[in-house]
Motif scaffolding. Sequence first.
Motif, mmCIF file in Angstrom:
data_model
loop_
_atom_site.group_PDB
_atom_site.id
_atom_site.type_symbol
_atom_site.label_atom_id
_atom_site.label_comp_id
_atom_site.label_asym_id
_atom_site.label_seq_id
_atom_site.Cartn_x
_atom_site.Cartn_y
_atom_site.Cartn_z
ATOM 1 N N VAL A 159 -40.477 -33.654 13.592
ATOM 2 C CA VAL A 159 -40.349 -34.148 12.176
ATOM 3 C C VAL A 159 -38.850 -34.704 12.050
ATOM 4 N N MET A 160 -37.905 -34.187 12.812
ATOM 5 C CA MET A 160 -36.422 -34.515 12.594
ATOM 6 C C MET A 160 -36.355 -35.716 13.150
ATOM 7 N N ARG A 161 -37.005 -36.056 14.377
ATOM 8 C CA ARG A 161 -36.915 -37.352 14.834
ATOM 9 C C ARG A 161 -37.434 -38.528 13.780
ATOM 10 N N LYS A 162 -38.817 -37.997 13.330
ATOM 11 C CA LYS A 162 -39.349 -39.072 12.379
ATOM 12 C C LYS A 162 -38.459 -39.433 11.337
ATOM 13 N N ILE A 163 -37.803 -38.265 10.638
ATOM 14 C CA ILE A 163 -36.860 -38.713 9.364
ATOM 15 C C ILE A 163 -35.971 -39.529 9.899
ATOM 16 N N ASP A 164 -35.141 -39.538 11.050
ATOM 17 C CA ASP A 164 -34.185 -40.154 11.562
ATOM 18 C C ASP A 164 -34.509 -41.691 11.843
ATOM 19 N N GLU A 165 -35.874 -41.849 12.409
ATOM 20 C CA GLU A 165 -36.478 -43.234 12.557
ATOM 21 C C GLU A 165 -36.408 -43.890 11.105
ATOM 22 N N VAL A 166 -37.133 -42.995 10.280
ATOM 23 C CA VAL A 166 -37.145 -43.967 8.984
ATOM 24 C C VAL A 166 -36.029 -44.183 8.561
ATOM 25 N N LEU A 167 -34.926 -43.256 8.265
ATOM 26 C CA LEU A 167 -33.714 -43.544 7.417
ATOM 27 C C LEU A 167 -32.463 -43.990 8.195
ATOM 28 N N GLY A 168 -32.574 -44.185 9.680
ATOM 29 C CA GLY A 168 -31.744 -44.487 10.511
ATOM 30 C C GLY A 168 -30.686 -45.580 10.110
ATOM 31 N N PRO A 169 -31.303 -46.783 9.756
ATOM 32 C CA PRO A 169 -30.439 -47.994 9.001
ATOM 33 C C PRO A 169 -29.600 -47.698 7.872
ATOM 34 N N VAL A 170 -30.262 -46.796 7.155
ATOM 35 C CA VAL A 170 -29.317 -46.817 5.697
ATOM 36 C C VAL A 170 -28.561 -45.398 5.551
ATOM 37 N N VAL A 171 -28.379 -44.597 6.618
ATOM 38 C CA VAL A 171 -27.575 -43.468 6.626
ATOM 39 C C VAL A 171 -26.223 -43.799 6.721
ATOM 40 N N GLU A 172 -25.644 -43.170 5.899
ATOM 41 C CA GLU A 172 -24.098 -43.269 6.150
ATOM 42 C C GLU A 172 -23.501 -42.202 6.934
ATOM 43 N N ARG A 173 -22.673 -42.352 8.056
ATOM 44 C CA ARG A 173 -22.156 -41.540 8.917
ATOM 45 C C ARG A 173 -20.674 -41.531 9.129
ATOM 46 N N ASP A 174 -19.924 -42.662 8.516
ATOM 47 C CA ASP A 174 -18.484 -42.787 8.657
ATOM 48 C C ASP A 174 -17.569 -41.925 8.046
ATOM 49 N N PRO A 175 -16.942 -41.085 9.105
ATOM 50 C CA PRO A 175 -16.053 -39.961 8.591
ATOM 51 C C PRO A 175 -14.948 -40.552 7.674
ATOM 52 N N ALA A 176 -14.820 -41.833 7.803
ATOM 53 C CA ALA A 176 -13.624 -42.352 7.004
ATOM 54 C C ALA A 176 -13.884 -42.220 5.538
ATOM 55 N N LYS A 177 -15.236 -42.105 5.253
ATOM 56 C CA LYS A 177 -15.688 -42.053 4.054
ATOM 57 C C LYS A 177 -15.271 -40.432 3.273
ATOM 58 N N THR A 178 -15.259 -39.575 4.033
ATOM 59 C CA THR A 178 -14.787 -38.136 3.600
ATOM 60 C C THR A 178 -13.250 -38.336 3.102
ATOM 61 N N LYS A 179 -12.575 -39.112 3.871
ATOM 62 C CA LYS A 179 -11.247 -39.030 3.739
ATOM 63 C C LYS A 179 -10.850 -39.907 2.207
ATOM 64 N N ALA A 180 -12.011 -40.813 2.072
ATOM 65 C CA ALA A 180 -11.883 -41.537 0.811
ATOM 66 C C ALA A 180 -11.929 -40.750 -0.367
ATOM 67 N N MET A 181 -12.568 -39.372 -0.343
ATOM 68 C CA MET A 181 -12.891 -38.585 -1.402
ATOM 69 C C MET A 181 -11.821 -37.462 -1.740
ATOM 70 N N SER A 182 -10.798 -37.633 -1.147
ATOM 71 C CA SER A 182 -9.414 -36.644 -1.157
ATOM 72 C C SER A 182 -8.306 -37.587 -1.961
ATOM 73 N N PRO A 183 -8.295 -37.935 -3.116
ATOM 74 C CA PRO A 183 -7.575 -38.711 -4.054
ATOM 75 C C PRO A 183 -6.173 -37.896 -4.042
ATOM 76 N N PRO A 184 -5.083 -38.717 -4.729
ATOM 77 C CA PRO A 184 -3.969 -37.817 -4.950
ATOM 78 C C PRO A 184 -4.288 -36.844 -6.105
ATOM 79 N N SER A 185 -3.486 -35.879 -6.165
ATOM 80 C CA SER A 185 -3.900 -34.873 -7.337
ATOM 81 C C SER A 185 -3.274 -35.292 -8.535
ATOM 82 N N ARG A 186 -2.456 -36.131 -8.706
ATOM 83 C CA ARG A 186 -2.124 -36.508 -10.181
ATOM 84 C C ARG A 186 -2.432 -38.254 -10.274
ATOM 85 N N PRO A 187 -3.834 -38.428 -10.638
ATOM 86 C CA PRO A 187 -4.196 -39.883 -10.570
ATOM 87 C C PRO A 187 -3.495 -40.621 -11.981
ATOM 88 N N LYS A 188 -3.143 -41.699 -11.744
ATOM 89 C CA LYS A 188 -2.424 -42.290 -12.850
ATOM 90 C C LYS A 188 -3.430 -43.092 -13.710
#
Length: 335
Positions: free
Chosen positions: A306-335
């Motif tokens: 089942v896990m393989r089938k899910i990966d097969e279906v969604l593979g091309p649209v899955v977001e895996r880039d760790p840089a996306k996590t870094k982008a979600m840590s903004p400065p604490s005092r946004p202007k």
Amino acid sequence: MEFRHLGRSGLMVSEISYGNWLTHGSQVEEEAAIACVHAALDEGITSFDTADVYAGTKAEEVLGKALKGVRRESIEIFTKVYWPTGPGPNDRGLSRKHIFESIHGSLRRLGTDYVDLYQAHRFDYETPLEETLRAFDDLVRQGKVLYVGVSEWTADQIAQALKIADEMGFDRIVSNQPQYSMLWRVIEGEVVPFCEKEGIGQVVFSPIAQGVLTGKYLPGRPPPPASRATDPNGSGFVSRFLRDDVLTRVQELKPIASDLGLTMAQLAVAWVLQNPNVSSAIVGASRPEQIRDNAKASGVRLDAEVMRKIDEVLGPVVERDPAKTKAMSPPSRPK
């Protein structure tokens, strides 16, 4: 309902937690919000996640009212600190001043003497990490906080905190709260392997990808009225998934869910729970039947095929880039 340890700590949490990010105090009336909390309790959910900033502090108030009269020892309350809760320069971030004022406000609104898990809602680049961790440790020693966690921190940021805690004898972080779903897997690259090694559990939010994995958003059609995609407070999170290529592939999950006797939402929640580093999956609800449906994902085992089938279906649209996590840590005092 099944239960798991929160990381390597002794605290047991329900596999599914109830969260009130966009519902309590904003999207739904208080009576409906309280009904959802009671439905969660009826389903055996004991873990409840909120934050001081949700609905401008109103979400904590509503959760406090909903849990009034419930045996305190039988539930786990999680809340967070970081985002602005007032107009002043010290009404935000992870300074000692803001942490102490924020926890006292949260305890008052929640109607409790302590919270089970207090989380740094984002990383604060403008406050020394030693100051933040000492403030958290003091709250633990005062009995106002039992465990300390973070939310959307990178592996490097968590590593910095653990090093300081070990050197200074502070309580260690036991959990991280990241976004995680079949479509958003960025934590699998760095965060999960590091946290597994260090005994830190994931309390994941948005396992249904803001409703996209229910299949209600259809390719080539506008979002349903009154959905998350039409809410200005939540549309930023969901918009990244509202592409026809993503929505088309999500529709292809329907026969997989159907063959298992699951709804699409149940399949999505069960999928994140297959990750052994996930301590709990947070679900929200605007109606009691939604929480009852999602709770049925607890204990569901998905085999390798089942896990393989899910990966097969969604593979091309899955977001895996760790840089996306870094982008979600903004400065604490946004202007």
